[in-house]
Design a protein around this motif. Structure first.
Motif, PDB file in Angstrom:
ATOM      1  N   CYS B 381      54.560  34.473  46.309  1.00 53.06           N
ATOM      2  CA  CYS B 381      54.539  33.338  47.242  1.00 53.06           C
ATOM      3  C   CYS B 381      54.951  32.040  46.560  1.00 53.06           C
ATOM      4  CB  CYS B 381      53.592  33.243  48.314  1.00 53.06           C
ATOM      5  SG  CYS B 381      51.886  32.755  47.625  1.00 53.06           S
ATOM      6  N   GLU B 382      54.248  31.705  45.562  1.00 51.71           N
ATOM      7  CA  GLU B 382      54.599  30.398  44.806  1.00 51.71           C
ATOM      8  C   GLU B 382      55.671  30.434  43.716  1.00 51.71           C
ATOM      9  OE1 GLU B 382      52.911  27.116  45.000  1.00 51.71           O
ATOM     10  OE2 GLU B 382      52.401  27.932  46.931  1.00 51.71           O
ATOM     11  N   GLY B 383      56.231  31.733  43.543  1.00 54.47           N
ATOM     12  CA  GLY B 383      57.530  31.817  42.581  1.00 54.47           C
ATOM     13  C   GLY B 383      57.092  31.275  41.285  1.00 54.47           C
ATOM     14  N   ILE B 384      55.720  31.542  40.773  1.00 55.06           N
ATOM     15  CA  ILE B 384      55.561  31.064  39.424  1.00 55.06           C
ATOM     16  C   ILE B 384      54.733  32.427  39.005  1.00 55.06           C
ATOM     17  CG2 ILE B 384      54.223  29.874  37.703  1.00 55.06           C
ATOM     18  CD1 ILE B 384      54.840  27.495  39.502  1.00 55.06           C
ATOM     19  N   LEU B 385      55.113  33.040  37.804  1.00 55.62           N
ATOM     20  CA  LEU B 385      54.573  34.360  37.401  1.00 55.62           C
ATOM     21  C   LEU B 385      53.281  33.892  36.388  1.00 55.62           C
ATOM     22  CD1 LEU B 385      55.127  37.667  36.961  1.00 55.62           C
ATOM     23  CD2 LEU B 385      55.734  36.886  34.606  1.00 55.62           C
ATOM     24  N   PRO B 386      52.235  33.845  36.854  1.00 49.49           N
ATOM     25  CA  PRO B 386      51.013  33.472  36.058  1.00 49.49           C
ATOM     26  C   PRO B 386      50.430  34.252  34.830  1.00 49.49           C
ATOM     27  CG  PRO B 386      50.002  34.419  37.955  1.00 49.49           C
ATOM     28  CD  PRO B 386      51.395  34.457  38.156  1.00 49.49           C
ATOM     29  N   ALA B 387      50.056  33.763  33.988  1.00 48.81           N
ATOM     30  CA  ALA B 387      49.428  34.613  32.813  1.00 48.81           C
ATOM     31  C   ALA B 387      48.009  34.898  33.375  1.00 48.81           C
ATOM     32  CB  ALA B 387      48.914  33.392  31.710  1.00 48.81           C
ATOM     33  N   PRO B 388      47.752  36.297  33.011  1.00 53.18           N
ATOM     34  CA  PRO B 388      46.449  36.859  33.270  1.00 53.18           C
ATOM     35  C   PRO B 388      45.293  35.781  33.215  1.00 53.18           C
ATOM     36  CG  PRO B 388      47.673  38.112  31.798  1.00 53.18           C
ATOM     37  CD  PRO B 388      48.488  36.966  31.768  1.00 53.18           C
ATOM     38  N   GLU B 389      45.329  35.112  32.124  1.00 51.12           N
ATOM     39  CA  GLU B 389      44.105  34.075  31.844  1.00 51.12           C
ATOM     40  C   GLU B 389      44.285  33.162  33.445  1.00 51.12           C
ATOM     41  OE1 GLU B 389      46.581  34.862  29.834  1.00 51.12           O
ATOM     42  OE2 GLU B 389      45.390  35.611  27.962  1.00 51.12           O
ATOM     43  N   SER B 390      45.285  32.551  33.353  1.00 51.31           N
ATOM     44  CA  SER B 390      45.316  31.486  34.611  1.00 51.31           C
ATOM     45  C   SER B 390      45.001  32.421  35.825  1.00 51.31           C
ATOM     46  CB  SER B 390      46.840  30.936  34.545  1.00 51.31           C
ATOM     47  OG  SER B 390      47.352  30.916  33.269  1.00 51.31           O
ATOM     48  N   ALA B 391      45.222  33.597  36.082  1.00 50.48           N
ATOM     49  CA  ALA B 391      45.074  34.249  37.155  1.00 50.48           C
ATOM     50  C   ALA B 391      43.622  34.560  37.517  1.00 50.48           C
ATOM     51  CB  ALA B 391      45.865  35.746  37.234  1.00 50.48           C
ATOM     52  N   HIS B 392      42.927  34.353  36.741  1.00 54.13           N
ATOM     53  CA  HIS B 392      41.187  34.160  36.900  1.00 54.13           C
ATOM     54  C   HIS B 392      40.903  32.844  37.886  1.00 54.13           C
ATOM     55  CE1 HIS B 392      41.128  37.001  33.642  1.00 54.13           C
ATOM     56  NE2 HIS B 392      39.908  37.369  33.767  1.00 54.13           N
ATOM     57  N   ALA B 393      41.677  31.895  37.522  1.00 54.15           N
ATOM     58  CA  ALA B 393      41.402  30.601  38.412  1.00 54.15           C
ATOM     59  C   ALA B 393      42.073  30.884  39.912  1.00 54.15           C
ATOM     60  CB  ALA B 393      42.085  29.494  37.751  1.00 54.15           C
ATOM     61  N   ILE B 394      43.040  31.537  39.798  1.00 57.11           N
ATOM     62  CA  ILE B 394      43.901  31.781  41.143  1.00 57.11           C
ATOM     63  C   ILE B 394      42.734  32.748  42.090  1.00 57.11           C
ATOM     64  CG2 ILE B 394      45.837  33.149  42.475  1.00 57.11           C
ATOM     65  CD1 ILE B 394      47.260  32.523  39.761  1.00 57.11           C
ATOM     66  N   TRP B 395      42.359  33.603  41.444  1.00 51.71           N
ATOM     67  CA  TRP B 395      41.384  34.569  42.222  1.00 51.71           C
ATOM     68  C   TRP B 395      40.466  34.007  42.842  1.00 51.71           C
ATOM     69  CZ3 TRP B 395      36.112  35.480  41.127  1.00 51.71           C
ATOM     70  CH2 TRP B 395      35.706  36.337  41.734  1.00 51.71           C
ATOM     71  N   ALA B 396      39.747  32.930  42.121  1.00 54.85           N
ATOM     72  CA  ALA B 396      38.540  32.301  42.668  1.00 54.85           C
ATOM     73  C   ALA B 396      39.076  31.170  43.886  1.00 54.85           C
ATOM     74  CB  ALA B 396      37.915  31.485  41.492  1.00 54.85           C
ATOM     75  N   THR B 397      40.167  30.622  43.444  1.00 56.80           N
ATOM     76  CA  THR B 397      40.883  29.850  44.405  1.00 56.80           C
ATOM     77  C   THR B 397      40.983  30.340  45.671  1.00 56.80           C
ATOM     78  OG1 THR B 397      41.720  28.417  42.884  1.00 56.80           O
ATOM     79  CG2 THR B 397      42.759  28.191  44.877  1.00 56.80           C
ATOM     80  N   VAL B 398      41.497  31.774  45.658  1.00 60.99           N
ATOM     81  CA  VAL B 398      41.900  32.456  46.941  1.00 60.99           C
ATOM     82  C   VAL B 398      40.497  32.653  47.474  1.00 60.99           C
ATOM     83  CG1 VAL B 398      42.670  34.924  47.829  1.00 60.99           C
ATOM     84  CG2 VAL B 398      44.202  33.503  46.226  1.00 60.99           C
ATOM     85  N   GLU B 399      39.504  33.098  46.749  1.00 61.99           N
ATOM     86  CA  GLU B 399      38.168  33.212  47.601  1.00 61.99           C
ATOM     87  C   GLU B 399      37.738  31.983  48.147  1.00 61.99           C
ATOM     88  OE1 GLU B 399      34.943  34.559  44.929  1.00 61.99           O
ATOM     89  OE2 GLU B 399      35.410  36.597  45.670  1.00 61.99           O
ATOM     90  N   GLU B 400      37.717  30.922  47.399  1.00 59.61           N
ATOM     91  CA  GLU B 400      37.239  29.646  48.145  1.00 59.61           C
ATOM     92  C   GLU B 400      38.130  29.307  49.400  1.00 59.61           C
ATOM     93  OE1 GLU B 400      34.443  27.901  47.326  1.00 59.61           O
ATOM     94  OE2 GLU B 400      34.418  29.849  46.208  1.00 59.61           O
ATOM     95  N   ALA B 401      39.444  29.646  49.316  1.00 60.67           N
ATOM     96  CA  ALA B 401      40.353  29.369  50.216  1.00 60.67           C
ATOM     97  C   ALA B 401      40.049  30.148  51.614  1.00 60.67           C
ATOM     98  CB  ALA B 401      41.744  29.337  49.877  1.00 60.67           C
TER      99      ALA B 401
END
Lengths: 457, 457
Positions: B381-401
Motif C-alpha cells: 500500500c505505501e509502495g516502499i519495500l521495507p527492510a526487515p529491521e524497519s518492519a518491526h516498527a511498522i508492525w507496532a505502528t499497525v498495532e497502535e493504529a
C-alpha cells in the motif's frame, strides 16, 4: 547563480504536472502511423483495443492533443514518489575537474527503482477503470515488471510478467520482489505460449529478448478472460506518461535560471529519453532554444547507431502492429548484455522520427565495460549506485564534461538517471572481477537480421 | 490541519541540522560509565583511543555538551541525501481504516539503503582528519557495511568489513555492493583473527553474530598499521550522530503543527531509535510534552524484553570495554533471524538506561513471520519495500493504529522507517513461500547465557 543551487532540488508536490505533454502534437512532420500487419493500413482504435486498454489505445493514436489531463487518482499516487529530485552533481563535477554544470533527474528513489512507475500507474489505473480482470506484460531488466507489479498491487489487479530469461537468471531477486507485490512471473521464452514454444524450437539456447517476451505477453492477454497487454516502453503512450520527467526537470531548472545546453538519455525502448527531452524538444521545434540531444545505447544492441529506419514488428513473434522505427530486425537476438532494459531490437517511433529528422542530434553506442567504469566512478563520488541502463547516460555525460574541461566551456548538462542498480550486482561483480566481456555485432550479422525485415514500402 | 500535509515533507537543505543533539546532556540520571574490563574502572580517553578515533572517543565520553557542531565537510555530504523525507502514510491509514495520523521518517533513500550513512560519514571523516591509514568494522544485515564502504570511498580510506556469516550467505549481493565501493569483506567468524579462530573452534557451525564480528574487527584494527575500529550502532557517538533523524523529523512535524503522541522505533543496537526519539525525549525530560515511546525488537533476540540490565562486553570475544546495558549475555548466539541488523546480544547503553528509568515506556518482542506480514502489507500500500529491521516498527505502528480504530482516538504516530529491503529478498521469498519459521529462546537458554555475564557488581 550556481552557488545558490542546492545539491538536490526537491520541488513541492504542487509542482507535479497536472497534464502530460504530448510531443507529437508539436512535431511538424508527424511520425508514420502504426500499421495493421495483415492489411498494411494504419492501425485503428478497433485494431488496438483487443490488445490494449481503450483509453491507452486512444493515447497511442493521438498526435494532436498537446496536453492530456492526468486523472486525479494518478496524481494522488504520483505524490507518493514525485516530484523526483533534480540533483546537481557537484561531486562528479569536482571529480572530473570540469567547468560544466551537471544536473541529473533521479528517478530511482521509489521501490521499483526506476522511472517505469511513471507509466505503470496510469496503465494499471486505466485497466482498472475499464473493469479489466488482469494484465500481462514483459520485462527486460525487471524494472518495468517491478513497477507494474507495484501498480497492480495498488489497484488490486492480477498480473503476469514475462521476464527475459537472461535477466531472470542474472537477477533472481527480481522474481522475489515481483512476487512480493503479488504478481506472477514467467521466464521467457517459455512453454506457456505458442509463440514461446516456437521460439524455443528455433533457438533452443536463447536467453530471450524483449521482443520475444512481448509476443508471449500479448498472446496470453489476447487469449485471457477480459485481460489486456501493457508495455513499459517504445509506445507513444509511454513516452507521453514519461513526459512528467522532463516537465519536472524543466520546472526545477527554471527555478534556478538554468537551461541545458546538452540533454543526455539512455535509449533502449526510448521512453525515458523521450520523456526527459520532450519539453526541451518543444523549445527546439518552436525555435526558442537549441539544446543538443544525445541518445546513448549499448554497442551490443545498436538500433539507432547501426539499425535501419524501417517498418518492423515490435516483437519477435510478429503479433504486434508494424511501427516505423530504427530497428535491427525483430528476429535480431542481442548478445547477453547486463543492461537488460536496453536489449530491444527497435526504438520508440517518436525517438526514431526525431532522430531521423536530426532533432535528436546524436546517438552513441558504447560497450558495457566502459559503461560500468562510469557507473563505479559515479557511485563512488555521487553516492548513488546507478542501474547499468542509466550508466549509459553517465558515460556520455562524463565524455561531454571532459570536453568542457578541454575547451573551458561552462556548459549545462542535464542527464536522466533512470534507476538504481541494486538488482544488478551480478553485473557489477563481473565488471569488478574483470570477467565481463563486450560484444559488438558484425556488419554481416546485422545484414542477415535486416533481410528478415517485413517488406512494407 | 492534516488536509494540508503533503505525502512527503521534503525540507530544503537549510534545514539540515548544524549540530547533533546529545541526549545524555539532558538525562538527569546519567548512564553508568563504560568500564575498562581489566581494572573495572571507568574507561578513559586513554583506554579508548587505541581502538577508536580520538574525536569519536571524546564524543563517546561526553555526557555534558548538549549540542555538538557538525563539521562543515560532513554537512556538505549530508546535503547529498538529507534532509530525508518525512512521509505521511495516507495509504496505510486508509488501508487500516484508522483515525490515527501516521508519519514515518524514511531513511532508506540513499544507496546504503538505511540510516547508517548518517554515522558512517562522520566516522570516516574523523578517521581521515586524524590521518589514519585504514578502518575496520563489522556488519550484520550489511547496511552498516554498505554505508561505511560508501563513506570510505568518498574519503578514499581502505576498509575491511567483517560480515556476520549468516547474513553474508543470505545476501550475496551485499558483498558485491561493498566491493563496488572498494572495501574488503570477510564473513565472520573467520580464520583471519585469533578471536575468530577461537569462536569457530567452540561453535564450528555458528552463523556468527554481531558480537563476534565486532571482536574480529577490533582485533584487526588494533593489530593494524595506524588503523582504528568503527561501529555502526550501540555506542553513544552513533546515537549522537543519528540524532539528526529526530531533529529533522521534529522540524518537519512542527511545520505542520504536529507533535507525535507515540514514537516507535525498531531496536537492535539502538542507534536508530536513539536518534529518532532524542529530541522528543528532551521534551519529555523537560516536562513540556509526554510522548509515548515504544521500542520493538525480534522475539528471537529479546535483549530489552527478556534481557538483564547489567554490565557486559559489547562483543563475543570479550575485547571491548564493559557497558551497562540490557543484554542476553555476550555469548548468546541468536537464532537465525532475517533481521540481521537486530541480532545483537546487547543494547545501546543510552537506550538501556532510558528504558530502565521508564522514559522509554515500552518494549515489545515480535516474531519474524508477523514482521514480514506487516512488511508486505506496507509495501503493497505505501509502495516502499521495507527492510526487515524497519518492519518491526511498522508492525507496532499497525498495532497502535488499530487500537485507535477501536477507540476512535486520532493519535499522531511517528515511526522510523530505517531502510529498504532490496537485499533481503531471500527472506521475503521464504515468507511468501511459507518456509519461514520463528524461534524464541526458552527461559532455560537465557538463564544459561546469563550465567556467563561478567561479575561486576
Amino acid at each position: 547563480m550556481s552557488k545558490n543551487v542546492p545539491y538536490r532540488i526537491n520541488l513541492p508536490e504542487e509542482y507535479i504536472p497536472k497534464q502530460w505533454y504530448n510531443i507529437r502534437a508539436d512535431m511538424k512532420d508527424k511520425q508514420p502511423p502504426l500499421l495493421n500487419p495483415s492489411t498494411l493500413k494504419p492501425a485503428t482504435l478497433y485494431d488496438l483495443t483487443p490488445v490494449f486498454c481503450t483509453e491507452l489505445a486512444k493515447q497511442e493514436l493521438d498526435d494532436t492533443t498537446r496536453y492530456i489531463d492526468i486523472p486525479e487518482p494518478i496524481c494522488e499516487f504520483y505524490k507518493m514518489c514525485r516530484p523526483s529530485p533534480l540533483i546537481r552533481a557537484y561531486c562528479l563535477e569536482k571529480e572530473l575537474g570540469t567547468p560544466a554544470k551537471i544536473y541529473y533527474k533521479f528517478e530511482g528513489n521509489n521501490t521499483s527503482g526506476s522511472h517505469k512507475l511513471n507509466s505503470a500507474i496510469p496503465q494499471a489505473y486505466y485497466a482498472k477503470a475499464q473493469g479489466l480482470k488482469s494484465l500481462t506484460t514483459e520485462t527486460g531488466a525487471g524494472q518495468w515488471g517491478t513497477a507494474l507489479s507495484m501498480a497492480c498491487a495498488y489497484y488490486d489487479l492480477p498480473l503476469t510478467v514475462y521476464m527475459v530469461k537472461g535477466s531472470y537468471l542474472q537477477k533472481p531477486f527480481r522474481k522475489n520482489i515481483i512476487e512480493t507485490f503479488g504478481a506472477k512471473i514467467v521466464p521467457s521464452p517459455s512453454d506457456t505460449t505458442k509463440v514461446g514454444r516456437a521460439i524455443l524450437e528455433k533457438f533452443p539456447n536463447t536467453t530471450g529478448s524483449l521482443g520475444c517476451a512481448i509476443s508471449e505477453a500479448v498472446e496470453t492477454a489476447v487469449e485471457g478472460d477480459n485481460s489486456r497487454y501493457v508495455l513499459g516502453s517504445v509506445l507513444n503512450q509511454v513516452v507521453l506518461h514519461q513526459s512528467i520527467i522532463g516537465l519536472e526537470a524543466k520546472a526545477a531548472l527554471e527555478m534556478y535560471d538554468e537551461y541545458p545546453d546538452i540533454v543526455i538519455g539512455c535509449a533502449g525502448g526510448g521512453s525515458n529519453i523521450g520523456g526527459l527531452i520532450a519539453p526541451f524538444m518543444k523549445d527546439k521545434i518552436d525555435g526558442t532554444k537549441n539544446p543538443y540531444f544525445i541518445a546513448v545505447e549499448p554497442a551490443s544492441c545498436p538500433s539507432l547507431t547501426r539499425g535501419k529506419y524501417a517498418y518492423d514488428f515490435c516483437d519477435t513473434g510478429k503479433v504486434t502492429p508494424l511501427a516505423k522505427m530504427y530497428t535491427l530486425g525483430c528476429e535480431f537476438q542481442p548478445a547477453s548484455n547486463h543492461a537488460g532494459g536496453l536489449r530491444y531490437h527497435g526504438m520508440s517511433p517518436i525517438i526514431s522520427k526525431l532522430y531521423h529528422d536530426g532533432l535528436i542530434d546524436e546517438a552513441r553506442g558504447v560497450e558495457q565495460t566502459a559503461i560500468f567504469k562510469s557507473a563505479v566512478q559515479f557511485a563512488r563520488c555521487e553516492g548513488i549506485l546507478p542501474a547499468p541502463e542509466s550508466a549509459h547516460a553517465i558515460w556520455a555525460t562524463v565524455e561531454e564534461a571532459l570536453k568542457c574541461k578541454e575547451t573551458g566551456e561552462e556548459k549545462t548538462i542535464l542527464f536522466g538517471l533512470t534507476g538504481t542498480g541494486y538488482f544488478d550486482m551480478t553485473a557489477y561483480s563481473s565488471f569488478l572481477e574483470q570477467t565481463m566481456g563486450d560484444y559488438i555485432p558484425t556488419d554481416e550479422e546485422l545484414e542477415e537480421a535486416f533481410k528478415l525485415l517485413p517488406q512494407v514500402e
